[in-house]
Design a protein around this motif. Sequence first.
Motif, PDB file in Angstrom:
ATOM      1  N   ASP A   1     -19.055   1.785  -1.160  1.00 21.63           N
ATOM      2  CA  ASP A   1     -20.315   2.530  -1.284  1.00 21.63           C
ATOM      3  C   ASP A   1     -21.339   2.171  -0.208  1.00 21.63           C
ATOM      4  OD1 ASP A   1     -20.954   0.017  -2.244  1.00 21.63           O
ATOM      5  OD2 ASP A   1     -21.470   0.686  -4.255  1.00 21.63           O
ATOM      6  N   LYS A   2     -20.916   1.361   0.794  1.00 22.99           N
ATOM      7  CA  LYS A   2     -21.773   1.049   1.941  1.00 22.99           C
ATOM      8  C   LYS A   2     -23.108   0.438   1.523  1.00 22.99           C
ATOM      9  CE  LYS A   2     -18.939   2.680   5.002  1.00 22.99           C
ATOM     10  NZ  LYS A   2     -18.157   1.761   5.769  1.00 22.99           N
ATOM     11  N   VAL A   3     -23.048  -0.577   0.656  1.00 22.90           N
ATOM     12  CA  VAL A   3     -24.249  -1.251   0.176  1.00 22.90           C
ATOM     13  C   VAL A   3     -24.103  -2.757   0.385  1.00 22.90           C
ATOM     14  CG1 VAL A   3     -25.565  -1.795  -1.919  1.00 22.90           C
ATOM     15  CG2 VAL A   3     -24.770   0.522  -1.541  1.00 22.90           C
ATOM     16  N   CYS A   4     -25.190  -3.435   0.735  1.00 20.29           N
ATOM     17  CA  CYS A   4     -25.223  -4.891   0.828  1.00 20.29           C
ATOM     18  C   CYS A   4     -25.810  -5.452  -0.464  1.00 20.29           C
ATOM     19  CB  CYS A   4     -26.099  -5.341   1.998  1.00 20.29           C
ATOM     20  SG  CYS A   4     -25.479  -4.863   3.618  1.00 20.29           S
TER      21      CYS A   4
ATOM     22  N   ASP B   1     -34.039  -6.908  -2.136  1.00 19.05           N
ATOM     23  CA  ASP B   1     -35.252  -7.352  -1.458  1.00 19.05           C
ATOM     24  C   ASP B   1     -34.951  -8.590  -0.618  1.00 19.05           C
ATOM     25  OD1 ASP B   1     -37.901  -7.442  -0.748  1.00 19.05           O
ATOM     26  OD2 ASP B   1     -38.502  -8.560  -2.521  1.00 19.05           O
ATOM     27  N   HIS B   2     -35.328  -8.578   0.621  1.00 18.71           N
ATOM     28  CA  HIS B   2     -35.091  -9.694   1.542  1.00 18.71           C
ATOM     29  C   HIS B   2     -36.213  -9.688   2.574  1.00 18.71           C
ATOM     30  CE1 HIS B   2     -33.279 -12.188   4.645  1.00 18.71           C
ATOM     31  NE2 HIS B   2     -32.420 -12.601   3.738  1.00 18.71           N
ATOM     32  N   PRO B   3     -36.747 -10.854   2.945  1.00 16.08           N
ATOM     33  CA  PRO B   3     -37.878 -10.889   3.879  1.00 16.08           C
ATOM     34  C   PRO B   3     -37.552 -10.344   5.269  1.00 16.08           C
ATOM     35  CG  PRO B   3     -37.056 -13.104   3.453  1.00 16.08           C
ATOM     36  CD  PRO B   3     -36.353 -12.194   2.502  1.00 16.08           C
ATOM     37  N   ASP B   4     -36.272 -10.307   5.648  1.00 14.18           N
ATOM     38  CA  ASP B   4     -35.917  -9.854   6.991  1.00 14.18           C
ATOM     39  C   ASP B   4     -35.476  -8.400   7.057  1.00 14.18           C
ATOM     40  OD1 ASP B   4     -36.442 -12.405   7.914  1.00 14.18           O
ATOM     41  OD2 ASP B   4     -34.381 -13.063   7.611  1.00 14.18           O
ATOM     42  N   ALA B   5     -35.498  -7.694   5.959  1.00 20.25           N
ATOM     43  CA  ALA B   5     -35.068  -6.291   5.972  1.00 20.25           C
ATOM     44  C   ALA B   5     -35.921  -5.485   5.008  1.00 20.25           C
ATOM     45  CB  ALA B   5     -33.607  -6.179   5.581  1.00 20.25           C
ATOM     46  N   THR B   6     -36.106  -4.244   5.335  1.00 19.76           N
ATOM     47  CA  THR B   6     -36.838  -3.338   4.470  1.00 19.76           C
ATOM     48  C   THR B   6     -35.881  -2.783   3.439  1.00 19.76           C
ATOM     49  OG1 THR B   6     -38.250  -2.749   6.318  1.00 19.76           O
ATOM     50  CG2 THR B   6     -38.231  -1.247   4.444  1.00 19.76           C
ATOM     51  N   LEU B   7     -36.273  -2.785   2.184  1.00 20.74           N
ATOM     52  CA  LEU B   7     -35.458  -2.246   1.117  1.00 20.74           C
ATOM     53  C   LEU B   7     -35.059  -0.818   1.455  1.00 20.74           C
ATOM     54  CD1 LEU B   7     -34.437  -3.159  -1.646  1.00 20.74           C
ATOM     55  CD2 LEU B   7     -36.459  -2.128  -2.638  1.00 20.74           C
ATOM     56  N   GLY B   8     -33.758  -0.540   1.399  1.00 21.62           N
ATOM     57  CA  GLY B   8     -33.280   0.799   1.706  1.00 21.62           C
ATOM     58  C   GLY B   8     -33.010   1.030   3.176  1.00 21.62           C
ATOM     59  N   SER B   9     -33.126  -0.003   4.023  1.00 23.68           N
ATOM     60  CA  SER B   9     -32.847   0.183   5.447  1.00 23.68           C
ATOM     61  C   SER B   9     -31.354   0.134   5.699  1.00 23.68           C
ATOM     62  CB  SER B   9     -33.567  -0.881   6.282  1.00 23.68           C
ATOM     63  OG  SER B   9     -33.122  -2.166   5.924  1.00 23.68           O
ATOM     64  N   CYS B  10     -30.888   0.753   6.764  1.00 23.59           N
ATOM     65  CA  CYS B  10     -29.473   0.752   7.130  1.00 23.59           C
ATOM     66  C   CYS B  10     -29.212  -0.359   8.147  1.00 23.59           C
ATOM     67  CB  CYS B  10     -29.072   2.093   7.727  1.00 23.59           C
ATOM     68  SG  CYS B  10     -29.110   3.437   6.526  1.00 23.59           S
ATOM     69  N   LEU B  11     -28.132  -1.093   7.941  1.00 29.02           N
ATOM     70  CA  LEU B  11     -27.745  -2.186   8.819  1.00 29.02           C
ATOM     71  C   LEU B  11     -26.345  -1.910   9.342  1.00 29.02           C
ATOM     72  CD1 LEU B  11     -28.851  -5.085   6.455  1.00 29.02           C
ATOM     73  CD2 LEU B  11     -30.133  -4.167   8.387  1.00 29.02           C
ATOM     74  N   THR B  12     -25.964  -2.546  10.450  1.00 31.25           N
ATOM     75  CA  THR B  12     -24.614  -2.364  10.976  1.00 31.25           C
ATOM     76  C   THR B  12     -23.586  -2.844   9.964  1.00 31.25           C
ATOM     77  OG1 THR B  12     -24.611  -4.505  12.059  1.00 31.25           O
ATOM     78  CG2 THR B  12     -25.374  -2.637  13.359  1.00 31.25           C
ATOM     79  N   SER B  13     -22.369  -2.323  10.030  1.00 33.25           N
ATOM     80  CA  SER B  13     -21.353  -2.609   9.012  1.00 33.25           C
ATOM     81  C   SER B  13     -21.069  -4.096   8.866  1.00 33.25           C
ATOM     82  CB  SER B  13     -20.066  -1.850   9.314  1.00 33.25           C
ATOM     83  OG  SER B  13     -19.565  -2.240  10.569  1.00 33.25           O
ATOM     84  N   ASN B  14     -21.189  -4.877   9.932  1.00 32.08           N
ATOM     85  CA  ASN B  14     -21.010  -6.320   9.811  1.00 32.08           C
ATOM     86  C   ASN B  14     -22.357  -7.010   9.719  1.00 32.08           C
ATOM     87  OD1 ASN B  14     -21.960  -6.058  12.380  1.00 32.08           O
ATOM     88  ND2 ASN B  14     -20.380  -7.281  13.350  1.00 32.08           N
ATOM     89  N   GLY B  15     -23.415  -6.261   9.528  1.00 34.53           N
ATOM     90  CA  GLY B  15     -24.761  -6.802   9.612  1.00 34.53           C
ATOM     91  C   GLY B  15     -25.481  -7.039   8.317  1.00 34.53           C
ATOM     92  N   CYS B  16     -24.768  -7.192   7.213  1.00 36.96           N
ATOM     93  CA  CYS B  16     -25.478  -7.613   6.013  1.00 36.96           C
ATOM     94  C   CYS B  16     -26.099  -8.969   6.321  1.00 36.96           C
ATOM     95  CB  CYS B  16     -24.522  -7.736   4.824  1.00 36.96           C
ATOM     96  SG  CYS B  16     -24.013  -6.176   4.134  1.00 36.96           S
ATOM     97  N   LEU B  17     -27.283  -9.177   5.861  1.00 46.28           N
ATOM     98  CA  LEU B  17     -27.983 -10.419   6.134  1.00 46.28           C
ATOM     99  C   LEU B  17     -27.295 -11.596   5.468  1.00 46.28           C
ATOM    100  CD1 LEU B  17     -31.541  -8.988   5.556  1.00 46.28           C
ATOM    101  CD2 LEU B  17     -30.488  -9.522   7.750  1.00 46.28           C
ATOM    102  N   GLU B  18     -27.566 -12.801   5.965  1.00 50.57           N
ATOM    103  CA  GLU B  18     -27.001 -14.011   5.369  1.00 50.57           C
ATOM    104  C   GLU B  18     -27.346 -14.037   3.889  1.00 50.57           C
ATOM    105  OE1 GLU B  18     -28.311 -18.234   6.421  1.00 50.57           O
ATOM    106  OE2 GLU B  18     -26.635 -17.827   7.770  1.00 50.57           O
TER     107      GLU B  18
END
Length: 107
Positions: free
Chosen positions: A38-41, A13-30
């Motif tokens: 497993d391609k998970v942040c 859970d993060h205020p800037d992303a929806t749970l379960g949303s896909c982000l770019t490979s270098n785009g995990c949030l701060e």
Amino acid sequence: MTCSLSTMLFHQDHPDATLGSCLTSNGCLENYYAHDMDKVCSKCHESCQTCKGPDVDNCETCKDGEVIIKETARGVLKNSCHPKCPDGFYQLGLQCYPCHEDCVTCL
């Protein structure tokens, strides 16, 4: 939900992303790091601003006002964040380095 090879699944859970949303490979949030297998942040240790894993010694940068240890010495872990350099270390910028082993403190 499954993400394409070039994206990561954001599952915390993060205020800037929806749970379960896909982000770019270098785009995990701060404050999050990417599991390549497993391609998970996932969330960094609470002392880290950015990191490469979940542990206290996986920090790449520290939260504001804290310094990072750059070499393991005297029982203090490399890549861990601290409010100030511990005894036996000196500060250079926002990084701490160990004093010579014969010294208790140094400049």
